[in-house]
Design a protein around this motif. Structure first.
Motif, PDB file in Angstrom:
ATOM      1  N   UNK A 183     -35.051 -59.701 120.546  1.00  0.00           N
ATOM      2  CA  UNK A 183     -36.295 -60.139 119.914  1.00  0.00           C
ATOM      3  C   UNK A 183     -36.203 -61.632 119.637  1.00  0.00           C
ATOM      4  N   UNK A 184     -37.325 -62.336 119.909  1.00  0.00           N
ATOM      5  CA  UNK A 184     -37.341 -63.786 119.688  1.00  0.00           C
ATOM      6  C   UNK A 184     -37.481 -64.122 118.212  1.00  0.00           C
ATOM      7  N   UNK A 185     -38.056 -63.173 117.439  1.00  0.00           N
ATOM      8  CA  UNK A 185     -38.372 -63.489 116.040  1.00  0.00           C
ATOM      9  C   UNK A 185     -37.122 -63.960 115.294  1.00  0.00           C
ATOM     10  N   UNK A 186     -37.308 -65.075 114.559  1.00  0.00           N
ATOM     11  CA  UNK A 186     -36.163 -65.545 113.772  1.00  0.00           C
ATOM     12  C   UNK A 186     -35.941 -64.593 112.604  1.00  0.00           C
ATOM     13  N   UNK A 187     -34.702 -64.504 112.136  1.00  0.00           N
ATOM     14  CA  UNK A 187     -34.394 -63.658 110.987  1.00  0.00           C
ATOM     15  C   UNK A 187     -35.099 -64.255 109.771  1.00  0.00           C
ATOM     16  N   UNK A 188     -35.814 -63.414 109.051  1.00  0.00           N
ATOM     17  CA  UNK A 188     -36.532 -63.909 107.878  1.00  0.00           C
ATOM     18  C   UNK A 188     -35.660 -63.747 106.645  1.00  0.00           C
ATOM     19  N   UNK A 189     -35.737 -64.721 105.764  1.00  0.00           N
ATOM     20  CA  UNK A 189     -35.053 -64.602 104.476  1.00  0.00           C
ATOM     21  C   UNK A 189     -36.082 -64.007 103.508  1.00  0.00           C
ATOM     22  N   UNK A 190     -36.047 -62.664 103.379  1.00  0.00           N
ATOM     23  CA  UNK A 190     -37.097 -61.985 102.611  1.00  0.00           C
ATOM     24  C   UNK A 190     -37.046 -62.352 101.129  1.00  0.00           C
ATOM     25  N   UNK A 249     -46.886 -66.123 110.363  1.00  0.00           N
ATOM     26  CA  UNK A 249     -47.166 -66.542 108.975  1.00  0.00           C
ATOM     27  C   UNK A 249     -45.886 -66.437 108.136  1.00  0.00           C
ATOM     28  N   UNK A 250     -45.151 -65.347 108.311  1.00  0.00           N
ATOM     29  CA  UNK A 250     -43.897 -65.191 107.557  1.00  0.00           C
ATOM     30  C   UNK A 250     -42.895 -66.266 107.965  1.00  0.00           C
ATOM     31  N   UNK A 251     -42.885 -66.604 109.258  1.00  0.00           N
ATOM     32  CA  UNK A 251     -41.987 -67.675 109.733  1.00  0.00           C
ATOM     33  C   UNK A 251     -42.367 -69.002 109.092  1.00  0.00           C
ATOM     34  N   UNK A 252     -43.674 -69.268 108.942  1.00  0.00           N
ATOM     35  CA  UNK A 252     -44.139 -70.511 108.297  1.00  0.00           C
ATOM     36  C   UNK A 252     -43.671 -70.540 106.834  1.00  0.00           C
ATOM     37  N   UNK A 253     -43.853 -69.415 106.141  1.00  0.00           N
ATOM     38  CA  UNK A 253     -43.429 -69.358 104.721  1.00  0.00           C
ATOM     39  C   UNK A 253     -41.921 -69.512 104.637  1.00  0.00           C
ATOM     40  N   UNK A 254     -41.219 -68.873 105.555  1.00  0.00           N
ATOM     41  CA  UNK A 254     -39.751 -68.930 105.575  1.00  0.00           C
ATOM     42  C   UNK A 254     -39.252 -70.377 105.718  1.00  0.00           C
ATOM     43  N   UNK A 255     -40.034 -71.181 106.419  1.00  0.00           N
ATOM     44  CA  UNK A 255     -39.623 -72.560 106.671  1.00  0.00           C
ATOM     45  C   UNK A 255     -40.018 -73.515 105.564  1.00  0.00           C
ATOM     46  N   UNK A 256     -40.723 -73.034 104.539  1.00  0.00           N
ATOM     47  CA  UNK A 256     -41.200 -73.920 103.471  1.00  0.00           C
ATOM     48  C   UNK A 256     -40.149 -74.118 102.399  1.00  0.00           C
ATOM     49  N   UNK A 257     -40.252 -75.262 101.729  1.00  0.00           N
ATOM     50  CA  UNK A 257     -39.425 -75.479 100.532  1.00  0.00           C
ATOM     51  C   UNK A 257     -40.026 -74.636  99.412  1.00  0.00           C
ATOM     52  N   UNK A 258     -39.191 -74.210  98.467  1.00  0.00           N
ATOM     53  CA  UNK A 258     -39.703 -73.451  97.309  1.00  0.00           C
ATOM     54  C   UNK A 258     -40.789 -74.236  96.590  1.00  0.00           C
ATOM     55  N   UNK A 289     -36.201 -65.340  99.964  1.00  0.00           N
ATOM     56  CA  UNK A 289     -36.827 -66.668  99.880  1.00  0.00           C
ATOM     57  C   UNK A 289     -38.351 -66.555 100.034  1.00  0.00           C
ATOM     58  N   UNK A 290     -38.790 -65.706 100.953  1.00  0.00           N
ATOM     59  CA  UNK A 290     -40.237 -65.516 101.148  1.00  0.00           C
ATOM     60  C   UNK A 290     -40.861 -64.983  99.867  1.00  0.00           C
TER      61      UNK A 290
END
Ligand code: SF4
Ligand code: SF4
Length: 336
Positions: free
Chosen positions: A200-207, A327-336, A209-210
């Motif tokens: 799967x291409x999807x990056x691992x999400x840090x749930x 969308x989750x990938x975008x949130x995952x990439x954001x600073x807190x 952090x999200x």
């Protein structure tokens, strides 16, 4: 020693279960698509294509009576639905993103109110999950903690092996007793090698952090950016193995009718409409925000689980191209 079952014997197993008067449900060709449907024989099983809709409707149907009423001689008689008539059921051929969903939904259906319609079906069901070799680029189960060979939620788990057939593991006592009752169909497998699973291409999400970001950004321009185009069709919720909102209506006439449970969706404009006419989620992006909040924050707050198995169905079905993984990938990439 691990057990194996050939594809021929798997189909024979379905024939035997049907003869035992069990309701056997699995992926089956239906017109141009594949859906979870009752299987009349083993030859109905289609393991080539992921079913378009999820298997949740086996436990939580799109619409069902919860009681019926009839007026007789000026008196209204109310009758309960006889849940003891729900059949013993075997769900077969469910990949981890479907097999794993009831174990997520059990929490909400047995929380403050115990939904005996759902729970009775769960008690009477055995799930034969299968490792997934059919994923496409909408799938992201690995990003939300599952995997093509995750056994979570299965009672018996099949893994396709090189050369054909399936390695079979009993995950629960239910699965063990189903396999033991049909032991002649299984054989010992000293060295079964699984087939390769699609990457799967999807990056691992840090749930974690999200979730932290969601806690701090109930109000955020992101919601308008990603979801103003949502048309509120509800397809994403109806097709999802984890969405579980429903409404209750009395239908029929004053003399004769039924109280029914129907699926509902937080994407619908009337979902939160108050009797006064006030709607606290008066625009579509607030409704979509709720979808993300419910799956990745509220459900985790309440039950310690993520309300998404990464099946990718909502991505495939959305008519305007809203992509929850993106969308989750975008949130995952954001600073807190
Ligand atoms: S939210 Fe989308 S990807 Fe997640 S389980 Fe539901 S349909 Fe599948
Ligand atoms: S499927 Fe797409 S357009 Fe329809 S409600 Fe879900 S996000 Fe909105």
């Amino acid at each position: 020693m691990p057990q194996i079952i050939t594809e021929e014997n798997l189909r024979k197993l379905i024939d035997l279960l049907v003869k035992e008067a069990k309701l056997v449900v699995g992926p089956k060709q239906s017109g141009t698509t594949v859906l979870y449907q009752p299987l009349a024989t083993g030859s109905d099983l289609n393991l080539e294509t992921l079913p378009r809709r999820s298997s949740k409707e086996l436990f939580f149907p799109l619409c069902e009576d919860i009681l019926t009423f009839r007026k007789e001689g000026g008196v209204v008689k109310v009758s309960d639905v006889d849940r003891s008539r729900f059949p013993e059921t075997v769900l077969i051929g469910a990949p981890p993103c479907d097999a794993g969903s009831p174990s997520i939904l059990d929490a909400v259906f047995s929380w403050d109110y115990h939904d005996q319609f759902y729970l009775e079906r769960r008690r009477k069901s055995t799930i034969i999950g299968i490792a997934c070799t059919k994923g496409d680029d909408a799938c992201f189960c690995t990003a939300v903690g599952l995997a093509p060979d995750a056994q979570q939620g299965s009672d018996l788990f099949l893994t396709p092996i090189k050369g054909g057939g399936f390695a079979c593991s009993a995950v629960t006592e239910k699965g063990e007793s189903l396999a033991a009752a049909h032991a002649g169909l299984f054989s010992a497998a000293p060295a079964a090698e699984p087939v390769e699973f699609p990457q799967q291409d999807a990056e691992k999400l840090d749930l974690v952090k999200i979730k932290r970001w969601l806690e701090r950004h109930f109000e955020d321009p992101l919601w308008e950016t990603v979801s103003d185009i949502c048309i509120g069709c509800g397809a994403c919720a109806f097709i999802c193995p984890a969405c579980h909102c429903f409404d209750i209506n009395d239908e029929g006439s004053a003399d004769n009718g039924a109280r029914r449970k129907h699926w509902d969706a937080c994407g619908f404009s009337k979902f939160t409409n108050h009797a006064s006419g006030h709607n606290p989620r008066e625009v579509q992006n607030k409704r979509y925000r709720n979808r993300i909040m419910h799956k990745f924050k509220y459900y985790d707050d309440k039950f310690g689980k993520t309300l998404c198995t990464g099946c990718g169905r909502c991505i495939r079905a959305c008519p305007v191209g809203i992509d929850i993984a993106e969308i989750l990938g975008t949130i995952n990439g954001k600073e807190d």
